[in-house]
Design a protein around this motif. Structure first.
Motif, PDB file in Angstrom:
ATOM      1  N   UNK A  59      -9.067  14.107   4.689  1.00 52.71           N
ATOM      2  CA  UNK A  59      -8.365  12.878   4.351  1.00 52.71           C
ATOM      3  C   UNK A  59      -9.275  11.674   4.206  1.00 52.71           C
ATOM      4  N   UNK A  60     -10.405  11.661   4.920  1.00 54.51           N
ATOM      5  CA  UNK A  60     -11.312  10.532   4.829  1.00 54.51           C
ATOM      6  C   UNK A  60     -12.064  10.494   3.495  1.00 54.51           C
ATOM      7  N   UNK A  61     -12.054  11.619   2.763  1.00 62.03           N
ATOM      8  CA  UNK A  61     -12.714  11.634   1.447  1.00 62.03           C
ATOM      9  C   UNK A  61     -11.976  10.722   0.470  1.00 62.03           C
ATOM     10  N   UNK A  62     -10.647  10.904   0.254  1.00 59.24           N
ATOM     11  CA  UNK A  62      -9.949   9.963  -0.632  1.00 59.24           C
ATOM     12  C   UNK A  62      -9.914   8.540  -0.087  1.00 59.24           C
ATOM     13  N   UNK A  63      -9.924   8.387   1.243  1.00 61.25           N
ATOM     14  CA  UNK A  63      -9.972   7.038   1.816  1.00 61.25           C
ATOM     15  C   UNK A  63     -11.269   6.346   1.414  1.00 61.25           C
ATOM     16  N   UNK A  80     -11.986   2.823  -0.793  1.00 62.75           N
ATOM     17  CA  UNK A  80     -12.888   1.729  -0.407  1.00 62.75           C
ATOM     18  C   UNK A  80     -13.845   1.386  -1.551  1.00 62.75           C
ATOM     19  N   UNK A  81     -14.292   2.408  -2.268  1.00 66.33           N
ATOM     20  CA  UNK A  81     -15.265   2.198  -3.342  1.00 66.33           C
ATOM     21  C   UNK A  81     -14.626   1.784  -4.662  1.00 66.33           C
ATOM     22  N   UNK A  82     -13.323   2.038  -4.813  1.00 64.15           N
ATOM     23  CA  UNK A  82     -12.673   1.795  -6.102  1.00 64.15           C
ATOM     24  C   UNK A  82     -11.477   0.877  -5.964  1.00 64.15           C
ATOM     25  N   UNK A  83     -11.399  -0.116  -6.844  1.00 66.85           N
ATOM     26  CA  UNK A  83     -10.249  -1.004  -6.850  1.00 66.85           C
ATOM     27  C   UNK A  83      -9.312  -0.701  -7.996  1.00 66.85           C
ATOM     28  N   UNK A  84      -9.493   0.442  -8.615  1.00 64.22           N
ATOM     29  CA  UNK A  84      -8.693   0.826  -9.768  1.00 64.22           C
ATOM     30  C   UNK A  84      -7.445   1.603  -9.337  1.00 64.22           C
ATOM     31  N   UNK A  89      -9.325  -0.974   2.917  1.00 63.06           N
ATOM     32  CA  UNK A  89     -10.329  -0.875   1.861  1.00 63.06           C
ATOM     33  C   UNK A  89     -10.669  -2.249   1.289  1.00 63.06           C
ATOM     34  N   UNK A  90      -9.632  -3.021   0.943  1.00 67.11           N
ATOM     35  CA  UNK A  90      -9.860  -4.352   0.366  1.00 67.11           C
ATOM     36  C   UNK A  90     -10.539  -5.268   1.377  1.00 67.11           C
ATOM     37  N   UNK A  91     -10.041  -5.232   2.627  1.00 64.54           N
ATOM     38  CA  UNK A  91     -10.641  -6.060   3.661  1.00 64.54           C
ATOM     39  C   UNK A  91     -12.101  -5.723   3.883  1.00 64.54           C
ATOM     40  N   UNK A  92     -12.396  -4.429   3.899  1.00 63.79           N
ATOM     41  CA  UNK A  92     -13.776  -3.994   4.116  1.00 63.79           C
ATOM     42  C   UNK A  92     -14.691  -4.450   2.980  1.00 63.79           C
ATOM     43  N   UNK A  93     -14.210  -4.301   1.752  1.00 57.29           N
ATOM     44  CA  UNK A  93     -15.039  -4.660   0.599  1.00 57.29           C
ATOM     45  C   UNK A  93     -15.373  -6.147   0.600  1.00 57.29           C
ATOM     46  N   UNK A  94     -14.370  -6.989   0.887  1.00 54.78           N
ATOM     47  CA  UNK A  94     -14.624  -8.435   0.895  1.00 54.78           C
ATOM     48  C   UNK A  94     -15.450  -8.853   2.109  1.00 54.78           C
ATOM     49  N   UNK A  95     -15.246  -8.168   3.225  1.00 50.93           N
ATOM     50  CA  UNK A  95     -16.055  -8.467   4.406  1.00 50.93           C
ATOM     51  C   UNK A  95     -17.529  -8.191   4.122  1.00 50.93           C
TER      52      UNK A  95
END
Length: 226
Positions: free
Chosen positions: A183-187, A191-195, A26-32
């Protein structure tokens, strides 16, 4: 089958490690996404790819692991297995997906002409069946390759074919892929939330991915008479 699978992730600490991989993705995707098209996107993109491949490899291990708790995550080993699993997945699904997308795209280009729907219904049904057939055989192929540590085993009919006609495999496949979808829903939330909510979503997503893999494992094992 399902009850045992629901308990499976709680019998070890690997669920937290899987959640960690989800967070890394998630973090990698957001920064990419934030840095593209700059060269700075290369580093987070690499982290995302490594974490995603390791996650695929680990879930492939779960398909054949016989212990009552999730195996310990060895990132390097999971990465190696993940590379093989992704190559096998591509070999099984690239053509069916291309056929399905092309069929739908062709219909869209016609603008829904009156003479097209009947042909589209037949061709789209055939394309969908082709895709589902390939996706249905995929877990058995991944299990065979992971168990033998050979990519060739994924294309060996004598290894992949036998479990496909067994009701246990059918049940495990349907249940497992349903859990993957959920499972991909919470994933996606991760990705959308850093909280903190994103971290909790990652943990729940990791839990569901493990449950889904374990259900397919159980169906596969029973189909193979183990």
């Amino acid at each position: 089958m399902l009850i045992d699978a629901l308990r499976y992730p709680t019998s070890g600490t690997s669920t937290v490690a899987v959640a960690g991989l989800v967070v890394a993705i998630a973090i990698g995707y957001r920064y990419t996404a934030a840095f593209v098209p700059s060269i700075a996107a290369l580093l987070p993109g690499t982290v995302t790819a490594i974490a995603a491949i390791a996650l695929v490899g680990y879930l492939s291990q779960v398909l054949v692991d016989e212990s009552d708790s999730p195996p310990h995550i060895d990132v390097s080993r999971s990465f190696r297995i993940g590379c093989k699993s992704i190559a096998i997945t591509a070999a099984y699904l690239v053509v069916p997906v291309a056929v399905l997308v092309t069929t739908i795209g062709s219909f869209a280009q016609t603008g829904g002409d009156a003479g097209v729907p009947a042909f589209f219904l037949i061709s789209s049904t055939a394309a969908l069946f082709f895709f589902l057939s390939s996706a249905y055989a995929l877990p058995a192929a991944l299990a065979a390759a992971t168990q033998t540590e050979s990519v060739r085993a994924a294309f060996d009919r004598e290894r992949v074919g036998p479990p496909l006609t067994d009701l246990s495999y059918v049940t495990g496949w349907i249940t497992g892929f349903t859990l993957f979808g959920i499972g991909f829903v919470p994933v996606s939330v991760t990705i959308d939330s850093g909280t903190v909510a994103g971290l909790l979503a990652a943990l729940f997503g990791g839990y569901l991915l493990l449950v889904g893999s374990r259900v397919i494992h159980t169906g596969y094992r029973r189909a193979m008479g183990r």
